[in-house]
Write an enzyme that holds these catalytic residues in place. Structure first.
Site, mmCIF file in Angstrom:
data_model
loop_
_atom_site.group_PDB
_atom_site.id
_atom_site.type_symbol
_atom_site.label_atom_id
_atom_site.label_comp_id
_atom_site.label_asym_id
_atom_site.label_seq_id
_atom_site.Cartn_x
_atom_site.Cartn_y
_atom_site.Cartn_z
ATOM 1 C CG HIS A 146 -1.809 -1.164 1.355
ATOM 2 N ND1 HIS A 146 -2.292 -1.633 2.553
ATOM 3 C CD2 HIS A 146 -2.323 -1.979 0.403
ATOM 4 C CE1 HIS A 146 -3.049 -2.698 2.344
ATOM 5 N NE2 HIS A 146 -3.086 -2.937 1.047
HETATM 6 C C1 LIG Z 1 -0.010 -7.472 -4.886
HETATM 7 C C2 LIG Z 1 -0.909 -6.386 -4.400
HETATM 8 C C3 LIG Z 1 -1.937 -6.688 -3.514
HETATM 9 C C4 LIG Z 1 -2.776 -5.677 -3.058
HETATM 10 N N1 LIG Z 1 -3.877 -6.013 -2.324
HETATM 11 C C5 LIG Z 1 -4.822 -5.069 -2.087
HETATM 12 C C6 LIG Z 1 -6.086 -5.440 -1.559
HETATM 13 O O1 LIG Z 1 -6.381 -6.608 -1.319
HETATM 14 N N2 LIG Z 1 -6.991 -4.448 -1.343
HETATM 15 C C7 LIG Z 1 -6.712 -3.135 -1.594
HETATM 16 O O2 LIG Z 1 -7.562 -2.281 -1.334
HETATM 17 N N3 LIG Z 1 -5.524 -2.762 -2.107
HETATM 18 C C8 LIG Z 1 -4.589 -3.697 -2.397
HETATM 19 N N4 LIG Z 1 -3.424 -3.343 -2.997
HETATM 20 C C9 LIG Z 1 -3.162 -1.908 -3.232
HETATM 21 C C10 LIG Z 1 -4.037 -1.277 -4.319
HETATM 22 O O3 LIG Z 1 -4.295 -2.195 -5.345
HETATM 23 C C11 LIG Z 1 -3.339 -0.016 -4.842
HETATM 24 O O4 LIG Z 1 -3.152 0.892 -3.772
HETATM 25 C C12 LIG Z 1 -4.120 0.709 -5.916
HETATM 26 O O5 LIG Z 1 -4.445 -0.178 -6.960
HETATM 27 C C13 LIG Z 1 -3.289 1.879 -6.434
HETATM 28 O O6 LIG Z 1 -3.958 2.503 -7.492
HETATM 29 P P1 LIG Z 1 -3.211 3.579 -8.386
HETATM 30 O O7 LIG Z 1 -4.209 4.082 -9.358
HETATM 31 O O8 LIG Z 1 -2.534 4.548 -7.492
HETATM 32 O O9 LIG Z 1 -2.032 2.792 -9.133
HETATM 33 P P2 LIG Z 1 -2.057 1.464 -10.000
HETATM 34 O O10 LIG Z 1 -3.363 0.766 -9.892
HETATM 35 O O11 LIG Z 1 -0.836 0.700 -9.644
HETATM 36 O O12 LIG Z 1 -1.960 1.996 -11.498
HETATM 37 C C14 LIG Z 1 -0.830 2.578 -12.081
HETATM 38 C C15 LIG Z 1 -0.836 2.196 -13.560
HETATM 39 O O13 LIG Z 1 0.088 3.022 -14.257
HETATM 40 C C16 LIG Z 1 0.840 2.226 -15.156
HETATM 41 N N5 LIG Z 1 2.115 2.910 -15.393
HETATM 42 C C17 LIG Z 1 3.130 3.078 -14.515
HETATM 43 N N6 LIG Z 1 4.124 3.791 -15.082
HETATM 44 C C18 LIG Z 1 3.730 4.074 -16.339
HETATM 45 C C19 LIG Z 1 4.319 4.805 -17.407
HETATM 46 N N7 LIG Z 1 5.505 5.407 -17.288
HETATM 47 N N8 LIG Z 1 3.631 4.892 -18.583
HETATM 48 C C20 LIG Z 1 2.403 4.331 -18.709
HETATM 49 N N9 LIG Z 1 1.805 3.624 -17.733
HETATM 50 C C21 LIG Z 1 2.453 3.514 -16.545
HETATM 51 C C22 LIG Z 1 0.976 0.906 -14.436
HETATM 52 O O14 LIG Z 1 1.337 -0.133 -15.299
HETATM 53 C C23 LIG Z 1 -0.401 0.754 -13.804
HETATM 54 O O15 LIG Z 1 -1.304 0.135 -14.677
HETATM 55 C C24 LIG Z 1 -2.547 -4.318 -3.462
HETATM 56 C C25 LIG Z 1 -1.515 -4.013 -4.359
HETATM 57 C C26 LIG Z 1 -0.710 -5.026 -4.842
HETATM 58 C C27 LIG Z 1 0.370 -4.670 -5.829
#
Ligand SMILES: Cc1cc2nc3c(=O)[nH]c(=O)nc-3n(C[C@H](O)[C@H](O)[C@H](O)COP(=O)(O)OP(=O)(O)OC[C@H]3O[C@@H](n4cnc5c(N)ncnc54)[C@H](O)[C@@H]3O)c2cc1C
Length: 531
Positions: A468
């Site tokens: 997280h």
């Molecule tokens: C293994 C794991 C288990 C988890 N379990 C839980 C859970 O059970 N419940 C829960 O609530 N949360 C959980 N989390 C945390 C939660 O999923 C994340 O906090 C949340 O998804 C973050 O969302 P975000 O939009 O910030 O980033 P993300 O969902 O990570 O999205 C970022 C996106 O940007 C893309 N990206 C990155 N750099 C670039 C670039 N330079 N150019 C183009 N694209 C790019 C990535 O590929 C990705 O698709 C977990 C996370 C992981 C990794």
């Protein structure tokens, strides 16, 4: 080099970015480009148990690691992140937790108008579709289907009973009025399928003529014209392209990659940028700072009573039976979130709300994360709001090089105190009368480890993140803030950050739900500002 023009460019199709792509294209008025570095999908992603196959799978995961740090035993701690449409929501453990009212009120108290619990509750309600709980708190008609974990299992009943024996009551809805208590997990799972944002938000939008989604598109930097962001530069199969945004670029690449992308674009700490030969376009000292995560001690118990754990139930013929059950009825272990039971606890008297989290994983894994031959369970114990802060910064000017992640875990005394408190509560649950004849031993840390110093040393040597990371482009108005309360990057026009990196402090729970909420709120603000 091709050149393309859109109204908005959203970089990163994760929990927040997918929501933005959907909401910004709904009216049909705006042309949107969504860039995602990862693939469109992965065969394991829709199947709930698939999270175990994606945890360290580079086909759909960036598979980052932290820098070795002295206080955590010079280990490189794994930092998985989703790399496909849906981002981390497409590989995560599917646990659905909003956090406490106090979390969002704290953001508002820090000066971020519009982010109090009263402000964000309607968004949480609108985004979900959940059958339980109280209508004042829960939504029924949103795109994200949330279900209760209903798989009945004697192990879960016993743990819930054990918790009640040590004064932790059952809570029918930890996402409702009160978080405190023990409960079966609410999950982003429906009818045997993971509810990623790719499925719930992008699939319904992807055929809109005003949405263009490009996968395998690594955004290398933002294009700035003076103090205005005008587009992005990205590479598909090594071919560099540029796209222009008439209105705005929204960076939603997550807590690890958002600060990286800003720094690669010359936005950040001048000395650090110059050290990597990057021209300073905009000084912003907070970029990459304020990294926080939930650092968990993982207690491990031997389960003597047969047939209760995945170690027993998901092996040999048992596994065949589970696969059959899933294929025919979408039921059984293959349909479960990572941890089916969770408790929110207070580690000391006088607290208004819980400060500790306990999650039960009904299996015991080997160090290389495979199901162990011995039967056991893992009890993950962590502070709900981390005060220890670290940083994420680029290692070089290359977009393909992973950034350097320094967590500085348990450096804050508060985190050490709460960690000890929550470990002791976890132990009390596992030693309660209901667990007599069920638990036959403590594998880790082991009964010999008792004093505060011993327990803390063990937690520091063996703990893990709960995946997280937040806070690396934090929202606020202090000198270390990166975005303002409308998520606009301070001092630059045409650029917002909208993902988990903008959280100024951690929410009390898993971070997918608040990240989706941030995507929803960001979309509303972008559309308001366009009107
Ligand atoms: C293994 C794991 C288990 C988890 N379990 C839980 C859970 O059970 N419940 C829960 O609530 N949360 C959980 N989390 C945390 C939660 O999923 C994340 O906090 C949340 O998804 C973050 O969302 P975000 O939009 O910030 O980033 P993300 O969902 O990570 O999205 C970022 C996106 O940007 C893309 N990206 C990155 N750099 C670039 C670039 N330079 N150019 C183009 N694209 C790019 C990535 O590929 C990705 O698709 C977990 C996370 C992981 C990794």
């Amino acid at each position: 080099m091709e050149n393309q023009t859109y109204d908005y460019i959203v970089v990163g199709a994760g929990s927040a970015g997918s929501v933005l792509a959907n909401r910004l294209t709904a009216s049909g008025k705006h042309r949107v480009l969504l860039l995602e570095a990862g693939r469109p999908s992965h065969p394991w992603s829709p199947i709930p148990i698939g999270f175990a196959r994606l945890l360290d799978n580079p086909a759909a995961n960036w598979c980052y690691e932290s820098e070795p740090e002295k206080n955590t035993g010079n280990r490189k701690i794994p930092v998985p992140r989703g790399k496909l449409l849906g981002g981390s929501s497409a590989i995560n453990g599917m646990v659905f937790v909003r956090g406490q009212a106090q979390d969002f009120d704290t953001w508002a108290q820090l000066g971020n108008r519009g982010w109090s619990y009263r402000d964000v509750l309607p968004i949480f309600r609108d985004m979900e579709s959940y059958d339980g709980g109280d209508d004042e708190y829960r939504g029924r008609g949103g795109p994200l289907k949330i279900t209760d974990t209903t798989e009945a299992g004697p192990l879960y009943d016993l743990i819930i009973k054990a918790a009640s024996q040590v004064g932790i009551p059952r809570n029918p809805d930890y996402n409702g009025a009160v978080q405190e208590g023990i409960a079966m997990t609410q999950a982003t799972i429906n009818k045997g399928r993971r509810m990623s944002t790719a499925y719930c938000y992008l699939d319904p939008a992807k055929s809109r003529p005003n949405l263009e989604i490009r996968t395998n598109a690594l955004t290398e930097r933002l294009l700035l014209d003076g103090k205005r962001c005008v587009g992005v530069r990205f590479a598909i199969d090594g071919q560099v392209q540029e796209a222009r945004a008439g209105r705005e670029v929204i960076v939603s690449t997550g807590s690890i990659n958002s600060p990286q992308l800003l720094e690669l674009s010359g936005i950040g700490q001048p000395e650090l940028l110059r050290g990597h030969g990057i021209e300073v376009r905009h000084e912003l000292p907070g970029v990459g700072e304020n990294l926080r995560d939930h650092y968990a001690a993982r207690l491990k118990y031997e389960i003597g009573k047969p047939g209760l754990t995945y170690n027993d139930r998901a092996r040999g013929l048992g596994l065949v039976w589970q696969a059959l059950q899933f294929a025919v009825a979408r039921k059984g272990l293959l349909n479960m979130p990572a941890s089916p039971v969770r408790a929110y606890v207070k580690t000391r008297e006088g607290l208004e709300a819980p400060d500790g989290n306990i999650a039960i994983l009904p299996f015991f894994a080997t160090p290389d994360r495979r199901i162990d031959k011995r039967s056991g369970i893992t009890v993950s114990a962590n502070p709900l709001r981390a005060d220890s802060t670290g940083s994420i910064h680029i290692r070089s000017a290359k977009a393909t090089e992973p950034p350097s992640i320094r967590f500085n875990f348990l450096s804050a005394q508060t985190d050490r105190d709460v960690t000890l408190g929550v470990i002791r509560i976890a132990r009390r649950i596992m030693e309660a009368p209901a667990m007599d004849g069920v638990v036959s031993g403590e594998f880790a840390p082991g009964k010999a480890v008792q004093s505060d110093d011993e327990l803390l040393a063990w937690a520091l040597q063996t703990g893990e993140t709960t995946y997280h990371p937040i806070g690396t482009c934090k929202m606020g108005s202090d000198p270390r803030a990166v975005v303002d309360e409308r998520l606009r990057v301070h001092g630059l026009a045409g650029l917002r950050v909208a993902d988990a990196s903008i959280m100024p402090t951690a929410t009390s729970g898993n971070t997918n739900a608040p990240s989706i909420m941030i995507g929803e709120k960001a979309a509303r603000m972008v559309l308001e500002d366009a009107a």
